[in-house]
Motif scaffolding. Structure first.
Motif, PDB file in Angstrom:
ATOM      1  N   ALA A 149       0.812  -1.214   0.000  1.00 52.13           N
ATOM      2  CA  ALA A 149       0.000   0.000   0.000  1.00 52.13           C
ATOM      3  C   ALA A 149       0.842   1.259   0.000  1.00 52.13           C
ATOM      4  CB  ALA A 149      -0.922   0.014   1.221  1.00 52.13           C
ATOM      5  N   GLU A 197      -0.168   5.623   4.753  1.00 50.60           N
ATOM      6  CA  GLU A 197      -1.364   5.505   5.596  1.00 50.60           C
ATOM      7  C   GLU A 197      -2.133   6.819   5.588  1.00 50.60           C
ATOM      8  OE1 GLU A 197      -0.150   4.308   9.508  1.00 50.60           O
ATOM      9  OE2 GLU A 197       0.630   2.390   8.792  1.00 50.60           O
ATOM     10  N   THR A 198      -3.474   6.699   5.602  1.00 51.14           N
ATOM     11  CA  THR A 198      -4.348   7.864   5.663  1.00 51.14           C
ATOM     12  C   THR A 198      -5.162   7.787   6.944  1.00 51.14           C
ATOM     13  OG1 THR A 198      -4.513   7.928   3.256  1.00 51.14           O
ATOM     14  CG2 THR A 198      -6.209   9.107   4.499  1.00 51.14           C
ATOM     15  N   GLN A 225     -15.180   6.452   0.146  1.00 49.24           N
ATOM     16  CA  GLN A 225     -15.525   5.845  -1.140  1.00 49.24           C
ATOM     17  C   GLN A 225     -17.035   5.852  -1.235  1.00 49.24           C
ATOM     18  OE1 GLN A 225     -13.723   2.089  -2.751  1.00 49.24           O
ATOM     19  NE2 GLN A 225     -15.800   1.318  -2.511  1.00 49.24           N
ATOM     20  N   HIS A 239      -8.392  -0.526  -0.520  1.00 48.61           N
ATOM     21  CA  HIS A 239      -7.771  -0.038   0.714  1.00 48.61           C
ATOM     22  C   HIS A 239      -7.471  -1.205   1.652  1.00 48.61           C
ATOM     23  CE1 HIS A 239      -9.165   4.071  -0.275  1.00 48.61           C
ATOM     24  NE2 HIS A 239     -10.171   3.417  -0.803  1.00 48.61           N
ATOM     25  N   HIS A 262      -7.183  -2.036   5.571  1.00 49.76           N
ATOM     26  CA  HIS A 262      -7.741  -1.468   6.795  1.00 49.76           C
ATOM     27  C   HIS A 262      -6.750  -1.703   7.937  1.00 49.76           C
ATOM     28  CE1 HIS A 262     -11.526  -1.291   9.564  1.00 49.76           C
ATOM     29  NE2 HIS A 262     -10.565  -0.500   9.967  1.00 49.76           N
ATOM     30  N   THR A 268      -6.409   3.832   6.999  1.00 47.50           N
ATOM     31  CA  THR A 268      -6.380   2.940   5.844  1.00 47.50           C
ATOM     32  C   THR A 268      -5.133   3.248   5.021  1.00 47.50           C
ATOM     33  OG1 THR A 268      -7.612   4.452   4.409  1.00 47.50           O
ATOM     34  CG2 THR A 268      -8.909   2.866   5.714  1.00 47.50           C
ATOM     35  N   PHE A 284      -4.105   3.014   0.793  1.00 45.13           N
ATOM     36  CA  PHE A 284      -4.599   2.761  -0.557  1.00 45.13           C
ATOM     37  C   PHE A 284      -3.625   1.892  -1.343  1.00 45.13           C
ATOM     38  CE2 PHE A 284      -5.257   4.030  -5.027  1.00 45.13           C
ATOM     39  CZ  PHE A 284      -6.587   3.682  -5.139  1.00 45.13           C
TER      40      PHE A 284
END
Length: 155
Positions: free
Chosen positions: A26, A29-30, A39, A49, A51, A101, A103
């Protein structure tokens, strides 16, 4: 990245290289706010994504206009994978709590099939396990009382 890989480890023993590839899959991190929708059903999408932290709901809009929560996701889940075969997002993803999350662009996931084919196969198996769980839930909910459906969501 701090993504939990326990679901993959339950399917097969991961080599250190596979663990590293999974954790590197990924992007950054967000951190997400409680009640944030990141989304929306019908939106264009270019990935899914992972988790990492918090509780996130996956929902769809019924013909009546009401929303149906399909699943409450916990860390370690993959979010948005039902949309992989569609041109637009199949579901809406909203944070129940503060969440984190990461992406994964489809291009990066595609590259995983080339560089780590066994890991990519395990990933595909994990997605199918989630699908089977959802099918089981739908079957149970279809014939359950309101109390039984609530217990199923909380289980």
């Amino acid at each position: 990245m701090t993504y939990s890989i326990h679901r993959y480890q339950a399917l097969a023993h991961l080599t250190p290289r596979e663990e590293a590839a999974l954790r590197a899959l990924a992007q950054t991190e967000t951190h997400r706010r409680r009640a944030e929708t990141f989304q929306r059903e019908g939106d264009k999408h270019t990935g899914f994504h992972l988790h990492i932290k918090g509780w996130i709901a996956s929902s769809i809009t019924l013909r009546s206009g009401k929303r149906l929560i399909q699943k409450v996701h916990l860390p370690g889940d993959m979010l948005g994978t039902p949309s992989m075969a569609l041109p637009t997002a199949a579901d809406t993803l909203s944070c129940i709590t503060q969440s984190v999350t990461a992406f994964v662009p489809y291009t990066r996931f595609r590259d995983l099939y080339r560089s780590e084919p066994r890991l990519a196969a395990l990933f595909t198996m994990a997605v199918q396990v989630e699908r089977i769980t959802l099918m089981d839930t739908l079957a149970a909910v279809g014939h359950a009382t309101a109390r039984e459906r609530l217990c199923r969501v909380l289980a």
